[in-house]
Scaffold this active site. Structure first.
Site, PDB file in Angstrom:
ATOM      1  N   LYS A  65     -60.355  64.908  44.543  1.00 40.23           N
ATOM      2  CA  LYS A  65     -60.373  66.155  43.773  1.00 40.23           C
ATOM      3  C   LYS A  65     -61.423  65.988  42.680  1.00 40.23           C
ATOM      4  CE  LYS A  65     -56.569  68.449  42.964  1.00 40.23           C
ATOM      5  NZ  LYS A  65     -55.204  68.828  42.540  1.00 40.23           N
ATOM      6  N   SER A 185     -45.920  60.257  37.615  1.00 41.23           N
ATOM      7  CA  SER A 185     -47.049  60.803  38.362  1.00 41.23           C
ATOM      8  C   SER A 185     -48.248  61.182  37.501  1.00 41.23           C
ATOM      9  CB  SER A 185     -46.592  62.038  39.154  1.00 41.23           C
ATOM     10  OG  SER A 185     -46.311  63.110  38.263  1.00 41.23           O
ATOM     11  N   LYS A 188     -46.070  65.905  36.366  1.00 38.49           N
ATOM     12  CA  LYS A 188     -44.784  66.385  35.864  1.00 38.49           C
ATOM     13  C   LYS A 188     -43.632  65.431  36.171  1.00 38.49           C
ATOM     14  CE  LYS A 188     -45.029  70.289  38.063  1.00 38.49           C
ATOM     15  NZ  LYS A 188     -44.599  71.609  38.606  1.00 38.49           N
ATOM     16  N   ASP A 356     -59.551  39.924  82.179  1.00 33.88           N
ATOM     17  CA  ASP A 356     -59.611  40.152  80.732  1.00 33.88           C
ATOM     18  C   ASP A 356     -60.680  41.199  80.487  1.00 33.88           C
ATOM     19  OD1 ASP A 356     -59.089  36.643  80.143  1.00 33.88           O
ATOM     20  OD2 ASP A 356     -57.654  38.287  79.919  1.00 33.88           O
ATOM     21  N   LYS A 557     -18.236  40.540  50.796  1.00 35.44           N
ATOM     22  CA  LYS A 557     -19.616  41.002  50.915  1.00 35.44           C
ATOM     23  C   LYS A 557     -20.545  39.802  50.715  1.00 35.44           C
ATOM     24  CE  LYS A 557     -22.503  44.895  49.434  1.00 35.44           C
ATOM     25  NZ  LYS A 557     -23.770  44.174  49.290  1.00 35.44           N
ATOM     26  N   GLU A 708     -20.486  38.550  46.256  1.00 35.74           N
ATOM     27  CA  GLU A 708     -21.195  39.751  45.807  1.00 35.74           C
ATOM     28  C   GLU A 708     -20.288  40.953  45.639  1.00 35.74           C
ATOM     29  OE1 GLU A 708     -25.287  42.165  47.073  1.00 35.74           O
ATOM     30  OE2 GLU A 708     -24.180  40.996  48.539  1.00 35.74           O
TER      31      GLU A 708
END
Length: 855
Positions: A65, A185, A188, A356, A557, A708
């Site tokens: 741009k 960004s 915004k 090949d 876990k 965990e």
């Protein structure tokens, strides 16, 4: 910039940058009127930030741009030019790639080096936009290697709302095994990036991102919208998933923005998003920032810290050959690019005779092994398996490769000469070959190569001999009937009565070709490809209240790598949750599973590295990503890997995934020959117990064992491959802390009249309150309204404890008599809560009941 000298008119300079000459003009031209930022400032910024920016633009076709006359002002924006194609004035040293579109093609620049970046800045290309995919060394498009979500606030919303959505998206993405990182960004909102393994197409990734946006909208209907209609966006955040489309681009990290102020798309840490004063940064702040810190987004780059892996395309070739043992050419580096017009077809008398087929492209010979030989006119299509790129010198190689070396056998030239390119795309190549007199082709030949492979067969192409005047597209090539067969050519193998079937083209795979061992089985002397591993079922994050109704079983876990295993005829294939083959990385695990499960089965498990009986993910990371046999053996000798098996999906060819969890669990324990040990010593395979009873006891046990967390599973639930379900609830441990509210700060935009963040304190060693930081996330709209009403009646002029000036700005102080509760990750060295998330008011508690959680 290395050398600078003035030439021509005033304000014009010719500079030399990394051996390239760039003419700079109008350096004092103001491109950002509101700040007086000039072209020289822009060039200076891009020169300084290049080491951080270039890894995110390497080998990605760039759209620019341009604001030739400057960005203007907020009231009078400047004219912007959206430029894709390179024009005739572009320096010939700028890397570029041709991209075919439906009705035209464009030539895009590749922003791969500092001179190119400076040239773009000279052309007032303030913004650089790139797709989520790269091109390879041949200019062919690859699958995307990153996923991006654009969190775009609508009218009445801003960064605080984007942060709230980002945190919810983070939970989902991490549950998918991804590591998302935020980028403010510069416009915004916030971009969320996550690294992908490159196995999925843009279409597939876009579908997943779209579904993720829908999930967020369903979870946060008052804050999130996934529909781009402007009428629906008031006060909400659009989760724009569409930038994962192969045709879309996103502003590159560290690129300037063409706004009234020179803001930048800046990678941020998750800790920074905790700051209620989070804002967009301009280029001067970014330069200062990067003098003091590393790039937080670098986790999405390749392991060597670069975003490209095509710099030396002969790395794989050299890794398979010892120059002291083979007569083949083994150059130390990839030579300079030739004319892209040389071809050679070699007879290779190895274990199985094959051709090949090699085409020169970008300094190497792109190569395929053709098991049935190059087809003649009217003959059946042939399977062509793409192999590693070869050096250009291989075009003249003939000789004997010694026994024991890669490709051992005799190589002779069947035909060679030059070729003309009609089409060279990612999935379709059409070339016309002109061979030598007396060569095997006998006459000029038009050859089409159509990429047909997927997954384990990703290297498979279909080779077709065309009439010289004819042509067809990839789509037509895939859909047409193959000569004499009447079947659709797909390039995939099928299994029929235990024997290998061809793909309908008469093509067969040669055993001496580089086919992954995990993808092959031996049955009665013939090879067959194993069935694809299913995708794992996924759990939903929850709390103990989510498992209060119904019958549940509780598993510990484990902090490791999720793994599915297919055991078939005594051989094991391991796959990760995102489809990566783990067999070569964990051969010890595969061997242990083959011993522990003598029958055929498909299992769900977790690979772990144990330290004092507890999973240590840090140690396990030292084994991830290794594929070379020597590296794997060395790591395995230092770090033993265990595997915790917790579910079974198939047994002896029977699909049991639809059976209830309780029955599958009983079957699993029946199938395994081990539990926690064998007569020959400790087993690497464990089937950990599942607990029935109350969730509090399971959670307490998990904490005591230092694990965990807990996964709760409904005892009557089926296994749903590839789906996230509330039949499985994961309950990871979190630290909680009661806090005393001492003040609050208003939010921004739609939260301007509400509570943006709370300032909190906890007692110190002497029992007196000490400032503990700010909490800005975890609030519902009801929370904010209720807390605001309580705080307004407790207002006072000064804080009850000392608060650092940056946190005290714009703060409203209150009596210290309200108690709340937060979750957090740890205490910082300065006594602040890290990653605090609001859980709610504790009206049952008074400040004197609050104590610091020392963890």
């Amino acid at each position: 910039m290395a050398t600078r000298r003035s030439t021509g008119s005033a304000g014009t300079q010719l500079v030399e940058i990394q051996g390239r000459r760039v003419r700079l003009t109008n350096l004092d031209k103001v491109l950002y009127p509101e700040t007086g930022t000039t072209k020289a400032d822009v060039i200076g910024y891009y020169s300084a930030i290049a080491p951080y920016l270039l890894p995110y633009t390497q080998n990605r076709p760039a759209t620019r741009k341009r604001w030739v006359h400057g960005v203007g002002t907020a009231d009078d924006p400047g004219e912007v030019f959206f430029q894709k194609n390179l024009d005739a004035s572009t320096p010939d040293w700028i890397a570029r790639v041709d991209i075919e579109h439906s009705d035209h093609h464009n030539t895009y620049p590749l922003v791969n080096d500092l001179p190119t970046l400076v040239w773009l800045a000279q052309m007032a290309s303030l913004e650089v936009h790139v797709p989520q995919w790269r091109v390879d060394g041949r200019g062919a498009r690859r699958n995307p290697d990153r996923l991006v979500l654009d969190l775009d606030p609508g009218p009445g919303a801003g960064l605080p709302e984007c942060v709230e959505v980002a945190r919810s998206a983070r939970v989902i993405l991490e549950g998918m095994g991804l590591t998302p990182m935020p980028v403010t960004s510069g416009s915004k909102g916030i971009h969320l990036y996550a690294r992908l393994d490159g196995t999925q197409t843009s279409e597939r990734v876009s579908d997943v991102a779209h579904e993720l946006a829908r999930v967020l909208e369903a979870d946060m209907p008052g804050l999130v919208v996934s529909d781009m209609k402007k009428s629906k966006r008031e006060g909400k955040v659009l989760v724009d998933w569409s930038q994962n489309s192969g045709a879309k681009t996103t502003i590159a990290p560290y690129s300037l923005r063409g706004r009234s102020h020179p803001t930048v798309a800046v990678p941020r840490s998750w800790e920074e998003l905790d700051d209620p004063d989070l804002g967009h940064l301009d280029y001067t702040a970014v330069l200062t920032r990067m003098e003091k810190r590393d790039d937080p987004l670098a986790v999405i780059l390749d392991e060597d810290g670069a975003a490209i892996d095509d710099a030396d395309r002969l790395t794989v070739y050299r890794s398979k050959r010892d120059a002291s043992k083979t007569p083949e050419p083994v150059p130390e580096e990839t030579p300079a690019q030739g004319n892209d017009d040389t071809f050679v077809i070699q007879d290779h008398y190895a274990r199985r005779h094959h051709h090949d087929f090699r085409l020169e492209r970008n300094g190497v010979l792109v190569s395929w092994a053709v098991p049935k030989g190059t087809p003649g006119l009217g003959e059946k299509n042939r399977l062509a398996v793409q192999t590693e790129d070869h050096p250009l010198d291989y075009a003249t190689f003939e000789g004997s490769i010694p026994k024991g070396e890669y490709g051992a056998g005799t190589v002779t030239i069947w035909d060679a000469g030059t070729y003309e390119t009609e089409k060279w795309r990612e999935n379709e190549i059409i070339v016309t070959l002109t061979g030598r007199e007396g060569g095997g082709l006998r006459e000029k030949a038009k050859i089409a190569l159509i990429h047909t492979g997927r997954g384990d067969d990703a290297k498979n192409w279909l080779m077709h001999r065309m009439e010289l005047e004819g042509t067809y597209t990839a789509e037509e090539g895939e859909a047409r009937d193959v000569a004499g067969g009447g079947k659709r050519a797909t390039g995939r193998k099928q299994v029929t009565d235990g024997k290998q079937a061809t793909d309908g083209s008469g093509a067969d795979a040669s055993p001496d070709l580089p086919v992954a061992p995990a993808a092959r089985r031996t049955v009665g002397g013939s090879s067959r490809s194993s069935a694809r591993l299913p995708e794992p079922m996924l759990a939903t994050r929850g709390t103990t209240s989510d498992v209060s109704d119904g019958d549940w079983a509780f598993e510990m876990k484990w902090d490791g790598i999720r793994c599915l295993a297919r055991i078939e005829d005594g051989e094991v294939r391991l796959g990760s949750r995102n489809g990566i083959d783990l067999t070569v990385t964990f051969p010890d695990v595969a061997a242990a599973l083959a011993e522990a499960f003598p029958g055929d089965a498909v299992l769900d498990a977790e690979i772990v590295a144990l330290t004092k009986g507890r999973p240590d993910f840090g140690r396990l990371q030292n084994r991830l990503g290794l594929t070379k046999e020597a590296d794997v053996a060395r790591a395995a000798a230092q770090i033993e890997a265990d595997v915790m098996v917790f579910d079974v999906l198939e047994s002896e060819g029977r699909d049991v995934s639809r059976e209830p969890y309780s029955e599958r669990r009983a079957l699993l324990e029946e199938l395994a020959t081990v539990r926690t040990g064998t007569t020959s010593g400790r087993s690497r395979v464990q089937v950990p117990p599942a607990f029935e009873g109350d969730v509090e006891s399971a959670v307490s046990t998990s904490r005591r064992l230092g694990l965990e967390g807990v996964v709760a599973k409904r005892t009557d639930s089926p296994y749903r491959p590839g789906r996230r379900s509330r039949d499985w609830i994961k309950l990871p441990h979190e630290r909680t802390q009661e806090v005393v509210i001492i003040g609050w700060r208003p939010g921004n935009n739609s939260l301007a009249d509400s509570v943006g963040s709370l300032l909190v304190a906890v007692p110190g060693d002497d029992g007196e309150l000490e400032y503990a930081g700010r909490v800005g996330t975890g609030f519902t709209e009801n929370h904010r309204r209720r807390i605001r009403s309580l705080l307004d009646s407790r207002a006072r002029k000064t804080p009850t404890v000392d608060v650092p000036r940056p946190d005290a700005n714009d703060a409203n102080w209150v009596r210290a008599d309200l108690v709340g509760e937060v979750t957090f990750s740890e205490w910082t060295q300065t006594g602040r809560l890290r990653h605090p998330v609001w859980r709610g008011l504790r009206t049952d508690k008074s400040p004197k009941d609050v104590t610091r959680d020392a963890g």
